[in-house]
Design a protein around this motif. Structure first.
Motif, PDB file in Angstrom:
ATOM      1  N   PRO A 142       9.003 -13.652  13.643  1.00  0.00           N
ATOM      2  CA  PRO A 142      10.027 -12.782  14.168  1.00  0.00           C
ATOM      3  C   PRO A 142      11.117 -12.756  13.451  1.00  0.00           C
ATOM      4  CG  PRO A 142       9.520 -14.223  15.776  1.00  0.00           C
ATOM      5  CD  PRO A 142       8.400 -14.337  14.905  1.00  0.00           C
ATOM      6  N   LEU A 143      11.784 -14.116  12.995  1.00  0.00           N
ATOM      7  CA  LEU A 143      12.749 -14.172  12.366  1.00  0.00           C
ATOM      8  C   LEU A 143      13.071 -13.528  11.001  1.00  0.00           C
ATOM      9  CD1 LEU A 143      15.756 -15.385  11.966  1.00  0.00           C
ATOM     10  CD2 LEU A 143      14.726 -17.479  10.771  1.00  0.00           C
ATOM     11  N   PRO A 144      12.107 -13.875   9.896  1.00  0.00           N
ATOM     12  CA  PRO A 144      12.369 -12.959   8.846  1.00  0.00           C
ATOM     13  C   PRO A 144      12.208 -11.687   8.710  1.00  0.00           C
ATOM     14  CG  PRO A 144      10.307 -14.416   8.640  1.00  0.00           C
ATOM     15  CD  PRO A 144      10.975 -14.833  10.138  1.00  0.00           C
ATOM     16  N   ILE A 145      11.126 -11.160   9.659  1.00  0.00           N
ATOM     17  CA  ILE A 145      10.820  -9.764   9.799  1.00  0.00           C
ATOM     18  C   ILE A 145      12.151  -9.071  10.307  1.00  0.00           C
ATOM     19  CG2 ILE A 145       9.769  -9.747  12.035  1.00  0.00           C
ATOM     20  CD1 ILE A 145       8.764  -7.510   8.983  1.00  0.00           C
ATOM     21  N   THR A 146      12.806  -9.483  11.437  1.00  0.00           N
ATOM     22  CA  THR A 146      14.115  -9.015  11.913  1.00  0.00           C
ATOM     23  C   THR A 146      15.034  -8.779  11.030  1.00  0.00           C
ATOM     24  OG1 THR A 146      13.378  -9.893  14.144  1.00  0.00           O
ATOM     25  CG2 THR A 146      15.671  -9.167  13.579  1.00  0.00           C
ATOM     26  N   VAL A 147      15.344 -10.008  10.187  1.00  0.00           N
ATOM     27  CA  VAL A 147      16.437  -9.916   9.116  1.00  0.00           C
ATOM     28  C   VAL A 147      16.294  -8.853   8.081  1.00  0.00           C
ATOM     29  CG1 VAL A 147      17.550 -11.515   7.416  1.00  0.00           C
ATOM     30  CG2 VAL A 147      16.986 -12.243   9.646  1.00  0.00           C
ATOM     31  N   LEU A 151      18.223  -5.684   7.122  1.00  0.00           N
ATOM     32  CA  LEU A 151      18.843  -5.378   5.821  1.00  0.00           C
ATOM     33  C   LEU A 151      18.412  -3.793   5.276  1.00  0.00           C
ATOM     34  CD1 LEU A 151      18.633  -8.719   3.939  1.00  0.00           C
ATOM     35  CD2 LEU A 151      20.761  -7.376   4.317  1.00  0.00           C
ATOM     36  N   LEU A 152      17.226  -3.665   5.665  1.00  0.00           N
ATOM     37  CA  LEU A 152      16.821  -2.481   4.692  1.00  0.00           C
ATOM     38  C   LEU A 152      16.796  -1.055   5.755  1.00  0.00           C
ATOM     39  CD1 LEU A 152      13.609  -3.834   3.195  1.00  0.00           C
ATOM     40  CD2 LEU A 152      15.353  -2.972   1.903  1.00  0.00           C
ATOM     41  N   GLY A 153      17.122  -1.290   6.875  1.00  0.00           N
ATOM     42  CA  GLY A 153      17.164  -0.261   8.032  1.00  0.00           C
ATOM     43  C   GLY A 153      15.973   0.355   8.639  1.00  0.00           C
ATOM     44  N   VAL A 154      14.963  -0.516   8.699  1.00  0.00           N
ATOM     45  CA  VAL A 154      13.854  -0.230   9.309  1.00  0.00           C
ATOM     46  C   VAL A 154      13.964  -0.305  10.988  1.00  0.00           C
ATOM     47  CG1 VAL A 154      11.328  -0.681   9.686  1.00  0.00           C
ATOM     48  CG2 VAL A 154      12.503  -0.897   7.517  1.00  0.00           C
ATOM     49  N   PRO A 155      13.606   0.685  11.668  1.00  0.00           N
ATOM     50  CA  PRO A 155      13.960   0.659  13.077  1.00  0.00           C
ATOM     51  C   PRO A 155      13.074  -0.590  13.901  1.00  0.00           C
ATOM     52  CG  PRO A 155      13.603   2.928  12.372  1.00  0.00           C
ATOM     53  CD  PRO A 155      13.335   1.948  11.430  1.00  0.00           C
ATOM     54  N   LEU A 228       8.031  -3.328  -1.296  1.00  0.00           N
ATOM     55  CA  LEU A 228       8.038  -4.810  -1.785  1.00  0.00           C
ATOM     56  C   LEU A 228       8.982  -5.552  -1.091  1.00  0.00           C
ATOM     57  CD1 LEU A 228       7.691  -6.588  -4.210  1.00  0.00           C
ATOM     58  CD2 LEU A 228       9.428  -5.617  -5.431  1.00  0.00           C
ATOM     59  N   LEU A 229      10.210  -5.131  -0.939  1.00  0.00           N
ATOM     60  CA  LEU A 229      11.159  -6.091  -0.403  1.00  0.00           C
ATOM     61  C   LEU A 229      10.709  -6.465   1.290  1.00  0.00           C
ATOM     62  CD1 LEU A 229      14.395  -4.267  -1.384  1.00  0.00           C
ATOM     63  CD2 LEU A 229      13.542  -6.377  -2.362  1.00  0.00           C
ATOM     64  N   LEU A 230      10.188  -5.544   1.890  1.00  0.00           N
ATOM     65  CA  LEU A 230       9.826  -5.612   3.273  1.00  0.00           C
ATOM     66  C   LEU A 230       8.884  -6.453   3.381  1.00  0.00           C
ATOM     67  CD1 LEU A 230       9.817  -1.974   4.690  1.00  0.00           C
ATOM     68  CD2 LEU A 230      11.180  -3.903   5.545  1.00  0.00           C
ATOM     69  N   ALA A 231       7.643  -6.401   2.405  1.00  0.00           N
ATOM     70  CA  ALA A 231       6.622  -7.310   2.345  1.00  0.00           C
ATOM     71  C   ALA A 231       6.736  -8.847   1.994  1.00  0.00           C
ATOM     72  CB  ALA A 231       5.383  -6.665   1.652  1.00  0.00           C
ATOM     73  N   ALA A 232       7.416  -8.904   0.845  1.00  0.00           N
ATOM     74  CA  ALA A 232       7.881 -10.021   0.249  1.00  0.00           C
ATOM     75  C   ALA A 232       8.984 -10.765   1.027  1.00  0.00           C
ATOM     76  CB  ALA A 232       8.273  -9.773  -1.293  1.00  0.00           C
ATOM     77  N   GLY A 233       9.783 -10.027   1.782  1.00  0.00           N
ATOM     78  CA  GLY A 233      10.806 -10.391   2.355  1.00  0.00           C
ATOM     79  C   GLY A 233      10.683 -11.177   3.761  1.00  0.00           C
ATOM     80  N   HIS A 234       9.306 -10.910   4.014  1.00  0.00           N
ATOM     81  CA  HIS A 234       9.023 -11.863   5.412  1.00  0.00           C
ATOM     82  C   HIS A 234       7.836 -12.670   5.116  1.00  0.00           C
ATOM     83  CE1 HIS A 234       6.034  -8.611   6.329  1.00  0.00           C
ATOM     84  NE2 HIS A 234       5.538  -9.535   7.219  1.00  0.00           N
ATOM     85  N   GLU A 235       6.812 -12.201   4.391  1.00  0.00           N
ATOM     86  CA  GLU A 235       5.499 -12.921   4.396  1.00  0.00           C
ATOM     87  C   GLU A 235       5.635 -14.424   3.749  1.00  0.00           C
ATOM     88  OE1 GLU A 235       2.559 -12.340   5.628  1.00  0.00           O
ATOM     89  OE2 GLU A 235       2.466 -10.098   5.755  1.00  0.00           O
ATOM     90  N   THR A 236       6.531 -14.500   2.658  1.00  0.00           N
ATOM     91  CA  THR A 236       6.675 -15.725   2.318  1.00  0.00           C
ATOM     92  C   THR A 236       7.520 -16.630   3.194  1.00  0.00           C
ATOM     93  OG1 THR A 236       8.640 -15.005   0.902  1.00  0.00           O
ATOM     94  CG2 THR A 236       6.483 -15.034  -0.351  1.00  0.00           C
ATOM     95  N   GLY A 345      14.471 -12.445  -3.323  1.00  0.00           N
ATOM     96  CA  GLY A 345      14.991 -13.066  -2.156  1.00  0.00           C
ATOM     97  C   GLY A 345      15.148 -14.480  -1.913  1.00  0.00           C
ATOM     98  N   ALA A 346      14.757 -15.592  -3.091  1.00  0.00           N
ATOM     99  CA  ALA A 346      14.973 -16.847  -2.660  1.00  0.00           C
ATOM    100  C   ALA A 346      15.972 -17.396  -1.904  1.00  0.00           C
ATOM    101  CB  ALA A 346      14.869 -17.355  -4.391  1.00  0.00           C
ATOM    102  N   PRO A 347      17.357 -16.800  -2.258  1.00  0.00           N
ATOM    103  CA  PRO A 347      18.676 -17.453  -1.760  1.00  0.00           C
ATOM    104  C   PRO A 347      18.393 -17.131  -0.156  1.00  0.00           C
ATOM    105  CG  PRO A 347      19.196 -16.282  -3.704  1.00  0.00           C
ATOM    106  CD  PRO A 347      17.763 -15.945  -3.448  1.00  0.00           C
ATOM    107  N   LEU A 348      17.836 -15.924   0.236  1.00  0.00           N
ATOM    108  CA  LEU A 348      17.630 -15.627   1.630  1.00  0.00           C
ATOM    109  C   LEU A 348      16.628 -16.336   2.287  1.00  0.00           C
ATOM    110  CD1 LEU A 348      18.118 -13.834   4.044  1.00  0.00           C
ATOM    111  CD2 LEU A 348      16.648 -11.969   3.120  1.00  0.00           C
TER     112      LEU A 348
END
Length: 398
Positions: A142-147, A151-155, A228-236, A345-348
């Protein structure tokens, strides 16, 4: 305690190479008849990730697959949603990446710290002590998917549905399941892009659709970038948190050291990334001309798989690599890749991990596995390295 690793899914190598394969670079036949070259070892992986002759253009990939009659992948690689910066080469890659870079500057990422801390605190506050808690479900997901969705504006209401689609990309699923997920995601994300164009907000997708100039992205390009950003931004990051906590609870001496000295935390995160990388393999590449790596020549027009885990466990780069040591200099690990496709997204991810591990140790005085480590299940993925669940017993500090 070492963490069990499943046996690699490898089949006998074909007899067609012009010269013998080295230990670090060799051809493989996969179960479906798909032949590729596997690159292992730190120096070899680092070279392969930065060599421009190992290309990633999705259109050429689709053609090479068609030439080899790999039916299961043809429709997928022809999809516009897969033509994003991770599947493109310069100069197109440079144009796509520079458009989204501004959303992940160090300054913007650091500005997210208060929000990440607030989300983490709320999630930890909801964890009870009555029985085992699955840390993946309670915190790591829940933390990375929320963040990233904020950031991207997904409801918020759409976030769990989105995860079911992206899971199909990173897990070993049937081709029709993957195709259905891609079709559903394509429809959803294009509707979202159209909505952002009609009514832009303060989010990355809105910023991309309202950008002017000759380098502005088309709606298809914005949609592909968002996926890409949504998938890579939370899966890893899910895997970074889960794998890192598992590494700590199976190495109590290292957990005690981190509790006693929080200055170890930044280096500990790098060691988590090295020791149990969230990513097993880099995404697929192909040779657009013959390439010599590790003393072996890979012919032109061949697919190449680059093994991240082997680089991070190469004893020539990291002595005693299967020992987790939070005081080790783990710099230079390949968990975020290398070269022009180094993870945006490494810094995030590092910031989220720093907050999570710090808050976990602040909140819970006792953290231990709720079942034997041998019974943990890893997600069925060639690409990713992550747990299905991480059941823990956790005791709050007084």
């Amino acid at each position: 305690m070492s963490i069990p690793r499943p046996a690699a899914e490898v089949w006998p190598a074909p007899s067609r190479p012009d010269r013998p394969a080295s230990d670090t670079v060799r051809p493989l036949n996969m179960a479906n008849g798909f032949t590729l070259w596997l690159v292992t070892g730190y120096a070899q992986v680092r070279q392969a990730l930065s060599d421009p002759r190992l290309a990633k253009d999705s259109h050429t990939t689709a053609q090479l697959l068609r030439d080899r009659s790999i039916q299961a992948h043809q429709a997928l690689f022809g999809q516009a949603l897969l033509h994003h910066m991770l599947n493109t080469d310069p100069p197109e890659h440079r144009r796509l990446r520079q458009m989204v870079n501004k959303g992940f500057t160090q300054r913007r990422v650091q500005a997210l710290r208060p929000r990440i801390e607030r989300i983490t605190d709320d999630l930890l506050a909801a964890i009870g002590e009555d029985g085992p808690v699955d840390l993946i479900e309670a915190l790591a997901f829940p933390l990375p998917i929320t963040v990233i969705c904020e950031l991207l504006g997904v409801p918020e209401a759409d976030r769990r549905t989105f995860r079911s689609w992206t899971n199909a990309f990173v897990l070993s699923v049937e081709p029709d399941v993957l195709q259905n997920a891609l079709t559903s995601l394509d429809r959803y994300i294009h509707d979202l892009v159209a909505e952002k164009r009609r009514s832009p907000g303060d989010d990355i997708i809105s910023g991309l659709v309202t950008e002017d100039g000759e380098d502005a992205l088309t709606d298809d390009e914005v949609a592909a970038m968002a996926v890409l950003l949504l998938a890579a931004g939370h899966e890893t990051t899910v895997n970074l948190i889960g794998n890192g906590v598992l590494a700590l609870v199976t190495h109590p001496d290292q957990l005690a050291a981190l509790r006693a000295d929080r200055s170890l935390l930044p280096g500990a995160i790098e060691e988590f990334l090295r020791f149990e990388s969230p990513v097993n393999q880099a995404t697929l590449r192909y040779t657009d001309e013959a390439v010599e790596i590790g003393g072996t020549t890979i012919p032109a027009g061949e697919f190449v798989m680059i093994n991240i885990d082997s680089a991070n466990h190469d004893p020539e780069r990291y002595p005693d690599p299967d020992r987790m040591d939070l005081r080790r200099d783990a710099g230079g690990h390949m968990a975020f890749g290398h070269g022009i496709h180094f993870c945006l997204g490494a810094p995030l991810a590092r910031l989220e991990a720093e907050v999570v591990f710090g808050r976990l140790l602040d909140t819970f005085g006792g953290i231990e596995l709720a079942l034997p480590v041998e019974r943990l299940e890893w997600r069925p993925s060639t690409l990713m390295r992550g747990l299905e669940k991480l059941p823990l017993r956790m005791v709050r500090r007084p």
